[in-house]
Design a protein around this motif. Structure first.
Motif, PDB file in Angstrom:
ATOM      1  N   ARG A  24       2.518  -1.179 -18.989  1.00  0.00           N
ATOM      2  CA  ARG A  24       3.920  -1.207 -18.495  1.00  0.00           C
ATOM      3  C   ARG A  24       4.834  -1.649 -19.728  1.00  0.00           C
ATOM      4  N   PRO A  79       9.942 -19.194 -18.960  1.00  0.00           N
ATOM      5  CA  PRO A  79      10.275 -20.028 -17.835  1.00  0.00           C
ATOM      6  C   PRO A  79       9.605 -19.932 -16.594  1.00  0.00           C
ATOM      7  N   THR A  80       8.894 -18.762 -16.315  1.00  0.00           N
ATOM      8  CA  THR A  80       8.295 -18.621 -15.157  1.00  0.00           C
ATOM      9  C   THR A  80       6.701 -18.661 -15.029  1.00  0.00           C
ATOM     10  N   ASP A  82       4.192 -17.386 -14.666  1.00  0.00           N
ATOM     11  CA  ASP A  82       3.003 -16.759 -15.508  1.00  0.00           C
ATOM     12  C   ASP A  82       3.099 -17.028 -16.956  1.00  0.00           C
ATOM     13  N   ASN A 119      17.526 -26.289 -14.988  1.00  0.00           N
ATOM     14  CA  ASN A 119      16.663 -26.579 -14.003  1.00  0.00           C
ATOM     15  C   ASN A 119      15.158 -26.637 -14.057  1.00  0.00           C
ATOM     16  N   ALA A 121      12.522 -24.701 -13.594  1.00  0.00           N
ATOM     17  CA  ALA A 121      11.967 -23.628 -14.345  1.00  0.00           C
ATOM     18  C   ALA A 121      12.376 -23.306 -15.855  1.00  0.00           C
ATOM     19  N   ARG A 122      13.556 -23.770 -16.313  1.00  0.00           N
ATOM     20  CA  ARG A 122      14.018 -23.394 -17.553  1.00  0.00           C
ATOM     21  C   ARG A 122      13.294 -24.687 -18.454  1.00  0.00           C
ATOM     22  N   MET A 125      10.352 -24.671 -20.423  1.00  0.00           N
ATOM     23  CA  MET A 125      10.125 -23.956 -21.907  1.00  0.00           C
ATOM     24  C   MET A 125      10.193 -25.211 -23.046  1.00  0.00           C
ATOM     25  N   VAL A 156       9.021 -11.516 -26.666  1.00  0.00           N
ATOM     26  CA  VAL A 156      10.190 -10.637 -26.704  1.00  0.00           C
ATOM     27  C   VAL A 156      10.408 -10.351 -28.361  1.00  0.00           C
ATOM     28  N   ILE A 158      12.345  -9.150 -30.672  1.00  0.00           N
ATOM     29  CA  ILE A 158      13.252  -9.684 -31.566  1.00  0.00           C
ATOM     30  C   ILE A 158      13.197 -11.335 -31.815  1.00  0.00           C
TER      31      ILE A 158
ATOM     32  N   GLY B 187      18.668 -13.958 -15.745  1.00  0.00           N
ATOM     33  CA  GLY B 187      17.643 -14.447 -16.668  1.00  0.00           C
ATOM     34  C   GLY B 187      16.424 -15.210 -16.135  1.00  0.00           C
ATOM     35  N   GLU B 188      15.411 -14.950 -16.644  1.00  0.00           N
ATOM     36  CA  GLU B 188      14.067 -15.612 -16.142  1.00  0.00           C
ATOM     37  C   GLU B 188      14.225 -17.116 -15.290  1.00  0.00           C
ATOM     38  N   GLY B 189      14.989 -17.886 -16.389  1.00  0.00           N
ATOM     39  CA  GLY B 189      15.189 -19.391 -15.795  1.00  0.00           C
ATOM     40  C   GLY B 189      15.932 -19.486 -14.528  1.00  0.00           C
ATOM     41  N   SER B 209       7.018 -11.317 -14.534  1.00  0.00           N
ATOM     42  CA  SER B 209       8.593 -11.548 -14.914  1.00  0.00           C
ATOM     43  C   SER B 209       8.636 -11.197 -16.322  1.00  0.00           C
ATOM     44  N   TYR B 210       9.318 -10.188 -16.630  1.00  0.00           N
ATOM     45  CA  TYR B 210       9.546  -9.543 -18.119  1.00  0.00           C
ATOM     46  C   TYR B 210      11.044  -9.764 -18.437  1.00  0.00           C
ATOM     47  N   PRO B 211      11.523 -10.610 -19.394  1.00  0.00           N
ATOM     48  CA  PRO B 211      12.767 -10.660 -19.748  1.00  0.00           C
ATOM     49  C   PRO B 211      13.247  -9.549 -20.822  1.00  0.00           C
ATOM     50  N   MET B 213      16.437  -8.868 -23.370  1.00  0.00           N
ATOM     51  CA  MET B 213      17.433  -9.649 -23.983  1.00  0.00           C
ATOM     52  C   MET B 213      18.376  -8.686 -24.836  1.00  0.00           C
ATOM     53  N   GLU B 221      13.008  -8.160 -15.391  1.00  0.00           N
ATOM     54  CA  GLU B 221      12.360  -7.152 -14.490  1.00  0.00           C
ATOM     55  C   GLU B 221      11.151  -7.860 -13.667  1.00  0.00           C
TER      56      GLU B 221
END
Lengths: 256, 256
Positions: A24, A79-80, A82, A119, A121-122, A125, A156, A158, B187-189, B209-211, B213, B221
């Motif tokens: 993907r 943050p998720t 997975d 929250n 989830a965040r 990190m 990611v 960047i 966002g993912e958060g 879950s795929y950020p 940015m 996504e």
């Protein structure tokens, strides 16, 4: 160990993520880490790509960190649910994974600027293995970390590249490896025999051969690598002579 | 083993080549093999990239071939001295590496058409481990081969893809994994907490879950995968509801 071996610095890369293995997402971090290592004189010896599975990550991490000077990982620190890289690294090192106060401050400072809600989830990190140093993330604040010889970075691209820049000054480079490319206008099968003879003559200069094929052409790039500039140049001169002889036999112009 | 486990077909990929590890060549074969496996319902579990070193290739090959249904390798089957994949595979399987008469005929037929000279370097490409089957190379004739569960292919992307097509009919696929992508404009958060709750509710649907940015945006996504279409659709409906609630809270329009 001989004197020259002492300056060999090696690395392994662990790419973490189901999305790479499913096709993907097409990985671009392997090439970026490879370029980064080459620039610093670090010999990237091995890459592994594994899924978002704790046991797979722990096994690969333990294999690589025992084998190489440095290990880099990409992916799985978001943050998720997975995103389990920090959990797996803490497990591999046998240390707890508490909320790191400095990481939390970095995140909350950024979230205040952007009006982002704090929250659970965040806050995942900000969980950093005990004893790790943070790797600054200039893009989205959520830090990577270094523990032992393992450097944990985002997936990611960047952000990964920003983290590489941040940790570059902390890494020791090895001997810089120099390279010369000789472009041959003939196929690998033509240059293979004489190239093998030259490789035997110059065992300290690594010679690679990379074919390029299109519908109506075939070319071969011959790449010579060595940390000894004089030997590299001597080998390159002989390879150029060999390619020029092959060009002449094929009715092609000599190299420029 | 339960009934559903019997149809899980796994694979490992071994990419062989100094040029990938130095950054000189940017790999595209990992993504192509990943797509190929996903299309056939084969679960690609692990990728390794190693240098052109016999011991490293043998060790990686033996680790992967014991662990997965299929192993694919790319790279190192050309005519030059640094093409040592066939040697390493023969060593891993403990078999001789003679000139294979059928491979030699394939090559000589092509060379006759193209006016290419037969020489020792080119004949290296006809060395095939004893007991292996050939994999046809429609692009440049030099074949790959299959021995045991290991499929040895070229590194040049167009040739590698031609070989994948040639061997596809010989592979058994597993259950086809279906996927649904839900694009979230947050966002993912934001989605991380509720997504984790939905993952717990649907353990048989894998949620990733795929950020994404950029300078001025953040998107996520959410990708759901399952071989059970009804469960996949049920989970996707709940994920869409969750994303729509997040969009509403952020002042964004609902999903189409």
């Amino acid at each position: 160990m001989s004197a020259s071996d002492q300056s060999i610095v090696t690395a392994g890369l662990l790419v973490i993520g189901d999305e790479i293995l499913s096709g993907r997402t097409k990985d671009v971090n392997i090439g970026a880490v490879a370029d980064f290592c080459t620039d610093l004189g670090i010999d990237l010896k091995e890459v592994r790509v594994v899924a978002d599975e704790t046991d797979d990550i722990v096994a690969a991490l333990n294999a690589l960190r025992q084998r190489y000077t440095y290990v880099f990982t990409t992916g799985g620190i978001g943050p998720t649910h997975d995103d389990i890289t920090a959990d797996a690294v803490a497990k591999a090192f046998g240390v707890p994974l508490p909320i790191n106060q400095r990481a939390r401050e970095m995140l909350e400072t950024r979230w205040k600027q952007t009006g982002t809600e704090v929250n659970e989830a965040r806050l995942r990190m900000a969980r950093i293995p005990e004893g790790a140093d943070l790797i600054v993330n200039s893009v989205s604040a959520a830090p990577g970390f270094r523990i032992g010889n393992v450097h944990v970075m985002a997936g990611v691209p960047i952000i990964m590249r920003a983290m590489l820049e941040a940790l570059a000054p902390t890494l020791k480079g090895g001997r810089k490896v120099l390279s010369v490319t000789v472009p041959a206008g003939v196929g690998e099968g033509t240059v293979g025999g004489p190239l093998a003879a030259l490789q035997a003559e110059f065992p300290d200069v690594k010679m690679g051969s990379y074919p390029q094929m299109g519908a109506n052409y075939v070319r071969t790039e011959l790449v010579l690598r060595s940390s000894d500039e004089a030997r590299l140049n001597a080998a390159a001169a002989k390879v150029r002579d060999m390619v020029n002889a092959a060009h002449q036999a094929a009715g092609l112009p000599p190299l420029e």
